[in-house]
Every structure is written in structure tokens, then in C-alpha cells.
Design a protein around this motif. Structure first.
Motif: not given
Length: 366
Positions: A256-260
Motif C-alpha cells: 500500500s505504498r504510494v508513488l510520488g
């Protein structure tokens, strides 16, 4: 191989499949007669399964030239423009696949004639003439009919090429080589530069750069990084979920890590827990019939392939080839079991089953 053994290649038909393939037949001497052995030739290519969905079918003979429905019953090839007539719904049917054009509603059909056949489009009737198989073929596939003819592009000069049917080639000739480019949103928006409608789990594959066709991957390091990898690995399933203002979050399904975008570097891409703000929001836009770009809302820069072909970075929005991505949908049941929720549900299920078995085994026997 001994001096009295001959090896030659023949084309035979597999009885259970009805599709010709190539075999090496060896004849040698043996006590009391002749020894015969049959093995698959190096030119043999097994059938492969293809995920059902909407695809653009690109020829390897000439870049960005795709299969399309033409006027009347005709089928031809042309430069990819994102039109619906260049998109095909691929669906399993019996012992083959049906290819239905998004614009015409007609299916790819083999019209037989003396000495071979030609590819046309017809109303769906479920006959063998409308069933096709996909076979491994170098970097792409061969599209093979049950009679052994393969769909190919004629080697003609100029832009006006035609499709034809030919016997299976014994080498990786590009005129019989096709690449399936998934249409991420099922062809709902077929033109380049239009917004793309996404809300699913995908593998995100590089279109350009030195490691073309490598997958966007999350590393297990700390801090986590987004890199490209040609090998299958964990961290390659991404949930592209729509949020406010037609922007998306790109979430690695397993953690559930988000690309940013990094708040301290104009080029660095981060992979972190979900947080408010624009750094983890992306605008998705179609660039060709089968590729999209992701523009970060915070920086205004696009996601792309770094100079080393491995790193993922942010670049000025010139929409070059290395900034384009293919989105291959993942079956929903498989995607779920790779999420935290799916893993937790699996653990709870296993523990519950163990408790139930323990309880039943403790009951007195009757």
C-alpha cells in the motif's frame, strides 16, 4: 549422432490440437530394423494463453503499425492512431480465441481460397474459421489459424501494407510477429491526448528506454524505491485508483505504498505511505493507441525511465518514448490476494481452519 543416422525436419499435425508444428525426425540403424525418433524442432512454438481483454495488435515488421478493420469486410494494417477500429476484444471460445473489432463488431475470419486463405472480418458465427491461437514467437506472438496458416504483413514498400495468411515461418521473420498492447481502459477513450479512465490493478511496463518492456517494480529496501525490472518479482502489481479532480494515486498492491514526487528533488520519485497533498497525485493521459503518460500534479513533470535504464525518475513534459507506459490489467482475484487485506484474510482463514480442526479432533469419538 552416428554416421548412419539422418535427421530431417517435417511438418506434422498434433492429433489432439489439430494445429501443425515442426518436428525433427531421426532415422538410424537398430538391431533388426530401423530406429525412428521424433522430437520437437527448434522451430516449434507452443500455444500460449492470453488474458481476455481489449488489445491493439502491433506488427513487429514496422513500428507502431497495427491491425485494423477497414471498409466492408476488409482487414488491413496502418499507423496506430487510437481509433476504435484498431482495438480488438480477445475472448476465449472453445479451443481458440475470438477477435472482435471494437468499431465494426465483426470478428477476424479466415476466408479460404485455393492455395491458402485471406484474413477478413465477418459476423460472429462460432465456426472454426473464426477461431485463432497465439503461439510464442520471439518477442511477440504468432496469430495462427487451426489450418496452420499464420497472419502476416506483406513486405510491400510504402505505408499501404496489407495483411495476408502464410504458412508458418521457420525463423523469427517479423512479418509474422505481433505484439499485443492492452488498451488500459477497454477502449472507452480511443484517441491520443484524451484522459484515460483507470481504476484497476496493473503491471506498468516501460515503452521506451534502454530496458524497454521492463516492469515498474517496488524494492524491498528501506527506504523503498521504484525501479525497472525485466525479471518477475514481488512489488510489480500497482493499483491505479482515481481520486478527486480526475487525478490518480499509483499504489503498490502488496504494501500500500504510494508513488510520488520528492519534495526536495525535481527528479526523484518516492515510494511512501499515503499522505495528503499533490505529491502523490498523477494525471494519466493517452499518448498512442496503447500507451499512457503519468504527470505529477505537484511538480508538473512526467514519470519516465532514467538514463541507466533501471531508475525511475521525473522529467520535463516532452512526452518522449521513455515517458510512455503500457498498463496490463491484473485479474481481480489475483490482485486482491497480493494486497494487505487479501493476505490478512488468508491468514485469518488458515488460523480459523486450524482452530476448527483442533476443536473437531477434541470431540469424543462416538
Amino acid at each position: 549422432m552416428t554416421a548412419d543416422t539422418d535427421v530431417f525436419e517435417v511438418e506434422m499435425e498434433r492429433k489432439e490440437e489439430g494445429v501443425p508444428d515442426f518436428y525433427d525426425v531421426s532415422l538410424g540403424s537398430a538391431p533388426g530394423g530401423v530406429a525412428v525418433s521424433i522430437e520437437e524442432s527448434a522451430h516449434a512454438s507452443p500455444d500460449v494463453k492470453v488474458m481476455e481483454g481489449t488489445y491493439v495488435i502491433e506488427s513487429r515488421l514496422c513500428s507502431e503499425t497495427v491491425l485494423k478493420a477497414a471498409a466492408g469486410w476488409n482487414v488491413t494494417v496502418g499507423t496506430g492512431t487510437g481509433e476504435a477500429r484498431q482495438a480488438w476484444d480477445v475472448a476465449r471460445f472453445g479451443r481458440g480465441y475470438r477477435l472482435m473489432n471494437k468499431a465494426s463488431g465483426l470478428v477476424l475470419h479466415l476466408k479460404t481460397c485455393r492455395g491458402g486463405g485471406t484474413a477478413v472480418q465477418r459476423e460472429w458465427d462460432g465456426s472454426d474459421a473464426q477461431l485463432w491461437r497465439f503461439r510464442e514467437f520471439g518477442p511477440g506472438h504468432r496469430l495462427v489459424h487451426r489450418n496452420g496458416l499464420a497472419l502476416c504483413v506483406k513486405k510491400e514498400s510504402g505505408a499501404n501494407r496489407a495483411v495476408c495468411m502464410a504458412t508458418l515461418s521457420r525463423d523469427h521473420s517479423p512479418e509474422q510477429n505481433w505484439i499485443l498492447r492492452p488498451v488500459a481502459d477497454g477502449g472507452k477513450h480511443g484517441n491520443p491526448n484524451e484522459p484515460v479512465v483507470l481504476d484497476d490493478t496493473y503491471t506498468i511496463v516501460a515503452s521506451g528506454g534502454t530496458v524497454s518492456s521492463a516492469k515498474l517494480s517496488a524494492t524491498g529496501s528501506s527506504p523503498a524505491l521504484a525501479v525497472l525490472s525485466q525479471a518477475a518479482a514481488n512489488g510489480q502489481h500497482w493499483l491505479v485508483r482515481r481520486v478527486a479532480d480526475s487525478h490518480y494515486q499509483i499504489v503498490e498492491s502488496g504494501t500500500s505504498r504510494v508513488l510520488g514526487a520528492s519534495p526536495t528533488s525535481s527528479e526523484e520519485v518516492t515510494l511512501a505511505v499515503c499522505s495528503p497533498g499533490d505529491a502523490q497525485l498523477w494525471e494519466a493521459q493517452r499518448r498512442t493507441a496503447w500507451t499512457v503518460t503519468f504527470t505529477n500534479k505537484f511538480s508538473g513533470r512526467v514519470l519516465g525511465v532514467g538514463a541507466d535504464g533501471v531508475a525511475v525518475a521525473l522529467f520535463p513534459a516532452d512526452f518522449a518514448q521513455r515517458h510512455r507506459w503500457y498498463l496490463n490489467p491484473i485479474p481481480r482475484n489475483l490482485a486482491y490476494w497480493r494486497t494487505k487485506e487479501g493476505i490478512l484474510a488468508l491468514i485469518i482463514g488458515v488460523v480459523g481452519l486450524a482452530v476448527l480442526i483442533g476443536f473437531l479432533s477434541s470431540l469424543p469419538a462416538r
